[in-house]
Design an enzyme around this catalytic site. Structure first.
Site, mmCIF file in Angstrom:
data_model
loop_
_atom_site.group_PDB
_atom_site.id
_atom_site.type_symbol
_atom_site.label_atom_id
_atom_site.label_comp_id
_atom_site.label_asym_id
_atom_site.label_seq_id
_atom_site.Cartn_x
_atom_site.Cartn_y
_atom_site.Cartn_z
ATOM 1 C CD GLU A 168 4.205 12.504 9.153
ATOM 2 O OE1 GLU A 168 4.704 11.393 8.855
ATOM 3 O OE2 GLU A 168 4.454 13.083 10.228
ATOM 4 N NE ARG B 183 -3.571 -2.602 0.019
ATOM 5 C CZ ARG B 183 -3.363 -3.793 -0.538
ATOM 6 N NH1 ARG B 183 -2.257 -4.042 -1.245
ATOM 7 N NH2 ARG B 183 -4.267 -4.747 -0.454
ATOM 8 N N GLY C 35 2.244 8.720 7.686
ATOM 9 C CA GLY C 35 3.278 9.302 6.835
ATOM 10 C C GLY C 35 2.795 9.590 5.428
ATOM 11 C CB ALA D 168 -0.339 2.339 3.995
ATOM 12 C CG LEU E 143 6.763 3.835 9.971
ATOM 13 C CD1 LEU E 143 8.106 4.398 9.510
ATOM 14 C CD2 LEU E 143 6.636 3.944 11.487
ATOM 15 C CD GLU F 74 1.048 9.113 12.703
ATOM 16 O OE1 GLU F 74 -0.201 9.228 12.768
ATOM 17 O OE2 GLU F 74 1.705 9.470 11.709
ATOM 18 C CG LEU G 99 2.895 0.397 10.469
ATOM 19 C CD1 LEU G 99 1.395 0.142 10.600
ATOM 20 C CD2 LEU G 99 3.394 1.269 11.621
ATOM 21 N NE ARG H 108 -1.569 1.488 12.623
ATOM 22 C CZ ARG H 108 -2.869 1.158 12.687
ATOM 23 N NH1 ARG H 108 -3.375 0.647 13.779
ATOM 24 N NH2 ARG H 108 -3.651 1.337 11.638
#
Ligand code: 1HE
Length: 259
Positions: free
Chosen positions: A113, A25, A110, A61, A63, A133, A65, A136
């Site tokens: 961002e 993603r 992100g 999608a 950072l 965030e 993860l 998470r």
């Protein structure tokens, strides 16, 4: 420039940059962030404007993860990683070339961002915006406190994160997270139209628009007005100025109308 995650094609004066990691993603790993920074610090010379899009059903999608969980970064390592993102996204915002984002699906963490560093953002009805965030157990690190905070206001950003809000395209438009909502499947076409139009501007005007306005808004009023006058003086010394003004005066240029 050797690129693994970004596909770049020229369409006339527009560079079309596709973040190409749809199986994740378009999540941003450390390598992806560095590649974004490298590309935007040295875009093709013939690119007057750039369209940035994500491959597949989602813009980005955020950072990566999976990588983040695997690396178990120390505070210092994560801080350095965030600074790489800051550098990369600064190349987009202040590189001097207008960047238009074409967004569908998720624009989250992100990914938001990344979008917020672009100068013009076109969404689709299925686009959604979130900063998950808090959910998470991490914090924003790719510039959201500065860029998203400026767009929607720090107070609303705090609430957005605490209340785990996901904004749909319409709400995102009302808040300024996108500037336009194109029809389903059409954000790229609209972004291209904007990019083709902006590519006709004098390069120095575009340079001033994308580099000066953001910076001037970081300054005091006195400094900002001074910097604006300096920038205006430099831009109006460009070779295209006489032609641009003449086109208007001789009625060759289109009159402005709301759209
Ligand atoms: C990923 C990532 C990711 C998907 N890193 N691998 N970002 C998030 O919290 C968003 C997390 N992702 C999602 O909420 C959803 O994936 C989406 C809404 C974006 C898309 O949903 P969907 O149903 O289309 O895809 P999916 O089935 O959830 O994911 C498909 C694959 O992509 C799956 O891998 P697979 O091996 O099981 O096929 C996912 O694991 C993978 N994938 N998102 C890694 N983000 C500098 S600090 C910035 C801090 C942040 O950005 S926090 C926000 C992080």
């Amino acid at each position: 420039m050797e690129l693994k995650y970004l596909k770049v094609e020229m369409d006339g004066p527009v560079a079309v940059v596709t973040l190409s990691r749809p199986e994740r993603r378009n999540a941003i790993s450390e390598e992806v962030a560095v590649e974004i920074g490298r590309f935007f610090s040295e875009p093709p010379e013939e690119a007057k404007t750039i369209v940035l899009r994500g491959a597949g059903d989602h813009f980005c999608a955020g950072l990566d993860l999976e990588e983040h969980a695997r690396l178990r970064r120390t505070p210092a390592q994560f801080m350095r990683m965030c600074q790489k993102w800051h550098w990369a996204f600064d190349q987009i915002q202040y590189g001097g070339t207008p960047v238009i984002a074409a967004m569908q699906g998720a624009v989250v963490g992100g990914g938001l961002e990344l979008a917020a560093a672009c100068h013009s953002r076109v969404a689709e009805p299925n686009t959604f915006f979130a900063l998950p965030e808090g959910q998470r157990a991490i914090f924003t690190g790719g510039g959201a406190t500065v860029r998203v905070g400026r767009i929607i206001g720090p107070d609303r950003m705090v609430d957005m994160m605490l209340a785990a809000r996901t904004f749909d395209a319409k709400r995102g438009y009302e808040l300024g997270l996108c500037h336009e909502i194109a029809d389903e499947g059409k954000s790229f076409d609209r972004a291209m139209e904007i990019a083709q139009g902006a590519a006709k501007h004098a390069p120095l005007s575009n340079y001033a628009i994308v580099t000066a306005i953001g910076r001037i808004n970081d300054m005091s009023t006195t400094d900002g007005l001074f910097a604006e006058s300096l920038m205006a003086g430099i831009v109006q010394s460009g070779p295209e100025v006489a032609e641009g003004l003449d086109n208007f005066l001789k009625r060759k240029a289109k009159r402005l109308e709301p759209k």
